[in-house]
Design an enzyme around this catalytic site. Structure first.
Site, PDB file in Angstrom:
ATOM      1  N   CYS A  86       0.588   5.499  -6.116  1.00 17.57           N
ATOM      2  CA  CYS A  86       1.973   5.954  -6.266  1.00 17.57           C
ATOM      3  C   CYS A  86       2.054   7.119  -7.264  1.00 17.57           C
ATOM      4  CB  CYS A  86       2.863   4.766  -6.653  1.00 17.57           C
ATOM      5  SG  CYS A  86       4.608   5.094  -6.435  1.00 17.57           S
ATOM      6  N   HIS A 203       1.546   0.185  -2.827  1.00 18.02           N
ATOM      7  CA  HIS A 203       1.033  -0.488  -4.032  1.00 18.02           C
ATOM      8  C   HIS A 203       0.147  -1.687  -3.680  1.00 18.02           C
ATOM      9  CE1 HIS A 203       3.391   1.423  -7.302  1.00 18.02           C
ATOM     10  NE2 HIS A 203       4.277   1.659  -6.349  1.00 18.02           N
ATOM     11  N   GLU A 205      -1.855  -3.182  -5.579  1.00 20.06           N
ATOM     12  CA  GLU A 205      -1.943  -4.093  -6.733  1.00 20.06           C
ATOM     13  C   GLU A 205      -0.747  -5.048  -6.790  1.00 20.06           C
ATOM     14  OE1 GLU A 205      -0.515  -1.300  -6.808  1.00 20.06           O
ATOM     15  OE2 GLU A 205       0.892  -1.103  -8.481  1.00 20.06           O
TER      16      GLU A 205
END
Lengths: 230, 85
Positions: A86, A203, A205
């Site tokens: 990002c 994302h 994560e």
């Protein structure tokens, strides 16, 4: 395998990245302050999401000049893995680690949603635990995610197998609503020519546990692990 | 050293989709300004700098644009004015 997560002023996914690596995968992880000039012997650098320097001027434009970025660039030049997520993708583009730029979303709105992205090339250190064509469900949260480059650069990226993730629908096909930001050619993530720098807007994560709706992001981290352990 | 006020316009490069500019073009058309063929929305930056002369001030700001103020991948810049300050 040790991960270093860079914290810039305004980063806000550094904790998510730390959680993904340290708590979910049980691997050593350290935060690297943006003013530091020491990567502390990490194997993988994560440039996390957020709004470094308030996105002043352009997203990622100021973070690129943080002292740590010289070390990150040297690490990348030496073939070390760098994962730009990002805002980290935006920073990597501004720093010249990846080609192109991320511009304001086509519809001018911040997009916070879950998207599907298709693995376009499983023969990379970030996707070896996927098959080409796999569809991953991953969250996005950004206002400036429209990947943009000139046609020549786009053709080169495609020709060299460097478009790694593309926005698609649940069936794995791009359609009128599958691209959340108007990115050219539905591009969600690309790698560097040497294959060791990945930038992506979604994302991974934040998709590490079924508890939060998807664990598909683990496959990117597990790919990295497989490569370094091999 | 003299002091200069330098103003720079930075706009999305031709061919780059500028959704803000397009929305404003559409709004202007709906107001009857049919002659508007394109609108580009960018940034206007005013710098106060010390330099030996106006030419040097101009050159400094061009270098700044190349390195930081504009993104060479997607933006064009033009020095709007260089004035003694």
């Amino acid at each position: 395998m040790k991960f270093g997560i860079v914290t810039f002023p305004g980063s806000n996914c550094d904790y998510d990245s730390y959680h993904a690596v340290a708590d979910v995968l049980g691997l050593p992880a350290v935060y690297l302050w943006h003013k530091s000039t020491d990567l502390e012997g990490v194997d993988v650098v994560v440039l996390p999401g957020g709004f470094s320097y308030g996105d002043y001027l352009r997203a990622g434009a100021i973070a690129r000049f943080s002292p740590i970025m010289k070390e990150v660039a040297a690490h990348a030049r030496a073939g070390g893995p760098v994962l730009g997520i990002c805002n980290g993708f935006q920073i990597a583009c501004e720093a010249g680690l990846l080609p192109g730029a991320l511009l304001r979303n086509e519809k001018l709105q911040f997009v916070s949603d879950r998207v599907y992205m298709r693995v376009e090339n499983a023969d990379t250190m970030f996707t070896s635990r996927c098959e080409t064509g796999d569809v991953l469900r991953i969250p996005v949260a950004h206002g400036d995610g429209r990947f943009t480059a000139d046609e020549e650069t786009l053709d080169r990226l495609e020709g060299e197998g460097r478009v790694i993730f593309r926005y698609v629908n649940a069936d794995g096909v791009p359609d009128a609503t599958s691209n959340p930001n108007g990115a050219m050619r539905d591009i969600a993530g690309i790698i560097s020519a040497e294959g060791n720098v990945l930038g992506l807007m979604p994302h991974p994560e934040r998709a590490m546990e079924e508890l939060v709706g998807s664990a598909d992001g683990r496959r990117i981290f597990e790919s990295l692990l497989a490569r370094v352990s091999a | 050293m003299s002091r200069f006020r330098v103003a720079v316009h930075i706009v999305p490069r031709k061919g780059i989709l500028d959704p803000q500019g397009k929305a404003v073009s559409d709004a202007l058309h709906s107001l009857g300004f049919d002659g508007v063929t394109d609108t580009r929305i960018g940034r206007h930056i005013v710098l106060h700098i010390a330099a030996p002369d106006a030419k040097a001030a101009d050159a400094q700001v061009r270098e700044m644009c190349g390195k930081l103020l504009a993104n060479p991948v997607t933006e064009d810049f033009e020095i709007a004015t260089v004035e003694a300050a």
